[in-house]
Design an enzyme around this catalytic site. Structure first.
Site, PDB file in Angstrom:
ATOM      1  N   ALA A  13      24.493  25.873  26.387  1.00 60.46           N
ATOM      2  CA  ALA A  13      25.096  26.485  27.576  1.00 60.46           C
ATOM      3  C   ALA A  13      24.588  27.895  27.828  1.00 60.46           C
ATOM      4  CB  ALA A  13      26.619  26.511  27.413  1.00 60.46           C
ATOM      5  N   ALA A  14      23.459  28.237  27.203  1.00 58.97           N
ATOM      6  CA  ALA A  14      23.036  29.640  27.265  1.00 58.97           C
ATOM      7  C   ALA A  14      22.069  29.942  28.402  1.00 58.97           C
ATOM      8  CB  ALA A  14      22.410  30.051  25.939  1.00 58.97           C
ATOM      9  N   GLY A  15      21.633  28.914  29.104  1.00 56.37           N
ATOM     10  CA  GLY A  15      20.631  29.128  30.151  1.00 56.37           C
ATOM     11  C   GLY A  15      21.131  30.102  31.209  1.00 56.37           C
ATOM     12  N   THR A  81      15.203  25.341  25.398  1.00 62.34           N
ATOM     13  CA  THR A  81      16.219  24.456  24.827  1.00 62.34           C
ATOM     14  C   THR A  81      16.038  24.240  23.316  1.00 62.34           C
ATOM     15  OG1 THR A  81      14.869  22.681  25.798  1.00 62.34           O
ATOM     16  CG2 THR A  81      16.927  23.199  26.901  1.00 62.34           C
ATOM     17  N   ASP A 105      25.122  21.421  31.505  1.00 60.04           N
ATOM     18  CA  ASP A 105      25.057  21.307  32.966  1.00 60.04           C
ATOM     19  C   ASP A 105      25.017  19.856  33.443  1.00 60.04           C
ATOM     20  OD1 ASP A 105      22.484  20.635  32.277  1.00 60.04           O
ATOM     21  OD2 ASP A 105      21.513  22.126  33.552  1.00 60.04           O
ATOM     22  N   GLU A 156       7.662  17.209  30.714  1.00 65.08           N
ATOM     23  CA  GLU A 156       8.341  17.984  31.751  1.00 65.08           C
ATOM     24  C   GLU A 156       7.536  17.929  33.046  1.00 65.08           C
ATOM     25  OE1 GLU A 156      11.535  19.556  31.401  1.00 65.08           O
ATOM     26  OE2 GLU A 156      11.274  18.052  29.861  1.00 65.08           O
ATOM     27  N   HIS A 331      56.388  20.711  57.074  1.00 67.61           N
ATOM     28  CA  HIS A 331      55.373  21.401  57.880  1.00 67.61           C
ATOM     29  C   HIS A 331      55.279  22.892  57.562  1.00 67.61           C
ATOM     30  CE1 HIS A 331      57.208  18.256  60.543  1.00 67.61           C
ATOM     31  NE2 HIS A 331      58.301  18.897  60.180  1.00 67.61           N
TER      32      HIS A 331
HETATM   33  C1  UD1 Z   1      16.109  19.840  30.724  1.00 63.54           C
HETATM   34  C2  UD1 Z   1      15.057  19.031  29.961  1.00 63.54           C
HETATM   35  C3  UD1 Z   1      14.571  17.881  30.853  1.00 63.54           C
HETATM   36  C4  UD1 Z   1      15.757  17.015  31.268  1.00 63.54           C
HETATM   37  C5  UD1 Z   1      16.855  17.855  31.947  1.00 63.54           C
HETATM   38  C6  UD1 Z   1      18.094  17.011  32.137  1.00 63.54           C
HETATM   39  C7  UD1 Z   1      13.892  20.611  28.470  1.00 63.54           C
HETATM   40  C8  UD1 Z   1      12.668  21.427  28.277  1.00 63.54           C
HETATM   41  N1  UD1 Z   1      13.940  19.886  29.604  1.00 63.54           N
HETATM   42  O1  UD1 Z   1      15.462  20.424  31.855  1.00 63.54           O
HETATM   43  O2  UD1 Z   1      13.633  17.079  30.137  1.00 63.54           O
HETATM   44  O3  UD1 Z   1      15.302  15.980  32.141  1.00 63.54           O
HETATM   45  O4  UD1 Z   1      17.207  18.987  31.118  1.00 63.54           O
HETATM   46  O5  UD1 Z   1      19.048  17.656  32.907  1.00 63.54           O
HETATM   47  O6  UD1 Z   1      14.764  20.606  27.627  1.00 63.54           O
HETATM   48  N2  UD1 Z   1      19.669  26.319  27.768  1.00 63.54           N
HETATM   49  C9  UD1 Z   1      19.996  27.165  26.736  1.00 63.54           C
HETATM   50  N3  UD1 Z   1      19.068  28.110  26.346  1.00 63.54           N
HETATM   51  C10 UD1 Z   1      17.854  28.229  26.926  1.00 63.54           C
HETATM   52  C11 UD1 Z   1      17.528  27.347  27.988  1.00 63.54           C
HETATM   53  C12 UD1 Z   1      18.464  26.397  28.383  1.00 63.54           C
HETATM   54  O7  UD1 Z   1      21.091  27.116  26.176  1.00 63.54           O
HETATM   55  O8  UD1 Z   1      17.074  29.097  26.511  1.00 63.54           O
HETATM   56  C13 UD1 Z   1      20.680  25.336  28.216  1.00 63.54           C
HETATM   57  C14 UD1 Z   1      21.091  25.501  29.661  1.00 63.54           C
HETATM   58  O9  UD1 Z   1      22.264  26.296  29.770  1.00 63.54           O
HETATM   59  C15 UD1 Z   1      21.359  24.062  30.109  1.00 63.54           C
HETATM   60  C16 UD1 Z   1      20.507  23.220  29.176  1.00 63.54           C
HETATM   61  O10 UD1 Z   1      20.106  24.052  28.113  1.00 63.54           O
HETATM   62  O11 UD1 Z   1      22.721  23.694  29.958  1.00 63.54           O
HETATM   63  C17 UD1 Z   1      19.268  22.659  29.894  1.00 63.54           C
HETATM   64  O12 UD1 Z   1      18.494  23.746  30.398  1.00 63.54           O
HETATM   65  P1  UD1 Z   1      17.837  23.730  31.846  1.00 63.54           P
HETATM   66  O13 UD1 Z   1      17.076  24.976  32.024  1.00 63.54           O
HETATM   67  O14 UD1 Z   1      18.829  23.354  32.851  1.00 63.54           O
HETATM   68  O15 UD1 Z   1      16.771  22.534  31.636  1.00 63.54           O
HETATM   69  P2  UD1 Z   1      16.146  21.585  32.750  1.00 63.54           P
HETATM   70  O16 UD1 Z   1      15.050  22.305  33.420  1.00 63.54           O
HETATM   71  O17 UD1 Z   1      17.196  21.015  33.610  1.00 63.54           O
HETATM   72 CA    CA Z   2      19.392  21.389  33.875  1.00 63.47          CA
END
Ligand code: UD1
Ligand code: CA
Length: 422
Positions: A13-15, A81, A105, A156, A331
């Site tokens: 959840a850190a994105g 990730t 997400d 990807e 109402h």
């Molecule tokens: C990611 C997958 C993709 C998949 C998709 C599904 C990777 C590289 N790609 O892409 O193959 O089809 O999810 O929805 O994994 N997060 C962290 N720290 C980070 C980056 C992300 O905790 O440094 C978390 C985000 O909060 C998020 C999740 O990891 O909840 C996925 O990250 P996100 O950037 O949304 O990946 P996608 O581009 O959607």
């Molecule tokens: Ca995503």
């Protein structure tokens, strides 16, 4: 995982959620009345997994407060990730069991689907399994590269060749790993050249090149795997989750006349033969009895309990209130922090003035009360059993109306019976 092997979950959840264009962390945005993260934590809890950790970003105290009772791990630099998972080495690096990894997400995944995934993985000999789906428009997702049952990699979008882009099987971001093997393989992942991130998806090829087997399991309904990256996708998630709840209520004997224009948060209870009219908004934690009429244009907010055969009609808002059976609020009313008894008639335009600028105060309206149109009840105040107010009465705070009496005017005064009259 077979029953013998313990199972834990790690939620990413850190994105930054840059595509949301928001100051709020992405996973705290709400769909169907709950944050994305809460939906995922809830689904995981329902599988029976008790050991859950969430990877949060730096200075995301707020995120922590949303997930009481689960461990949090901080990812100081958001380097992708795989990097996020590595931050949980202390918690899970020596975990002799399975680790379910999920993105925070993807709020639409059902607990049943996770359970099935866990079971199928448990029966196989795979060291890792991925939940996948066939979709019409795979844009933005990682593509699943297969050789028969085996998944040989995930590509990807940015790195995919034109032919790989045509693959319609996508990676959900939900995986089940043998934890010990996972942390061993994570060390081998290199930074992606284009995005300068460590991709968790690359761990699949790492497993494969060590001779480990990786399986992909397709879900029936690809909607469950929707990843929310944008505001548009947030609204799609909201609709999927809402639709699911409405279908549940319909099955249980509630008429929802226009599902497109009705919102009912997850977990709300509604009794049989209640009719929900269009443009109604019902928030989490609400309960509604049997044979009620709600809406059109009603808003029932958190902590409200509505009895049986109640009417909450058009342009009525109810919050943190209890409304007794057979009461009519038909109402243009606002009931906040009110306890309303049975068989009360709340006249059109009646309002509880529950907020005095500092605190919210309570209003009590006892059984069989008749409130004339446009009554203002300035809380804290009580209207006794069977009492009445005249149209437009402003009942002052702490000037309660005794049972059976009638109060009229601004400020409302209690009418005294004339001598010789009954
Ligand atoms: C990611 C997958 C993709 C998949 C998709 C599904 C990777 C590289 N790609 O892409 O193959 O089809 O999810 O929805 O994994 N997060 C962290 N720290 C980070 C980056 C992300 O905790 O440094 C978390 C985000 O909060 C998020 C999740 O990891 O909840 C996925 O990250 P996100 O950037 O949304 O990946 P996608 O581009 O959607
Ligand atoms: Ca995503």
């Amino acid at each position: 995982m077979s029953a013998k092997r313990p199972l834990a979950a790690l939620i990413l959840a850190a994105g930054r959620g840059e595509r949301m264009n928001s100051e709020i962390p992405k996973v705290l945005h709400q769909a169907a009345g709950f944050s994305l993260l809460e939906h995922v934590v809830d689904a995981v809890r329902q599988t029976g997994i008790r050991r859950i950790a969430v990877v949060v970003g730096p200075s995301q105290e707020k995120v922590r407060s949303f997930v009481n009772g689960v461990d949090t791990v901080v990812q100081t630099k958001r380097l992708g990730t795989a990097h996020a998972v590595m931050q949980a080495r202390k918690q899970f690096g020596r975990w002799k069991g399975g680790l379910l990894v999920l993105p925070a997400d993807a709020p639409c995944v059902k607990p049943e689907t996770l359970c099935r995934f866990i079971k199928t993985h448990g029966k196989s000999l795979a060291s890792a399994s991925i939940l996948t789906a066939e979709v019409n428009d795979p844009k933005g997702y990682g593509r699943v590269l297969r050789r028969g049952d085996q998944v040989i990699g995930i590509r990807e979008e940015l790195d995919a060749s034109p032919s790989e882009r045509r693959i319609r099987e996508i990676n959900s971001g939900i995986y089940l790993f043998d934890a010990l093997k996972l942390f061993r393989q994570l060390d081998r992942i290199k930074q992606n050249r284009k995005k300068k991130e460590y991709y968790l998806t690359d761990v699949i090829e790492a497993f494969r090149s060590s001779g480990e087997s990786v399986e992909g399991h397709r879900v029936h309904d690809s909607k469950e795997l929707l990843g929310v990256n944008t505001r548009r996708e947030l609204s799609v998630a909201h609709q999927i989750l809402n639709e699911r709840e409405l279908a549940r209520h319909s099955k249980q004997g509630v008429s929802i006349l226009d599902p497109q224009q009705t919102f009912i948060a997850k977990g709300v209870t509604i009794g049989r033969d209640t009719v929900i009219h269009p443009f109604t908004w019902i928030e989490r934690g609400v309960s509604i009895g049997r044979k009620c009429e709600v809406g059109p244009f009603a808003k029932i907010r958190g902590g409200s309990q509505i009895g049986d055969e109640v009417v909450v009609g058009s342009f009525v808002e109810v919050v943190r209130s209890k409304v007794g059976s057979k009461t009519f609020v038909k109402h243009l009313s606002y009931l906040g922090d009110a306890q309303v008894g049975k068989k009360v008639n709340v006249g059109a335009g009646t309002i509880t003035a529950n907020f005095d600028g500092r605190r919210k105060n309570k209003t009590v309206v006892q059984d069989n009360v008749f409130l004339g149109c446009n009554t203002v009840l300035v809380a804290p105040v009580t209207v006794g059993k069977g009492a009445k107010t005249g149209a437009g009465a402003v009942v002052r705070a702490r000037h309660s109306i005794p049972a059976g009496k009638t109060a009229v005017g601004i400020p409302a005064v209690i009418l005294q019976k004339k001598r010789g009259r009954k």
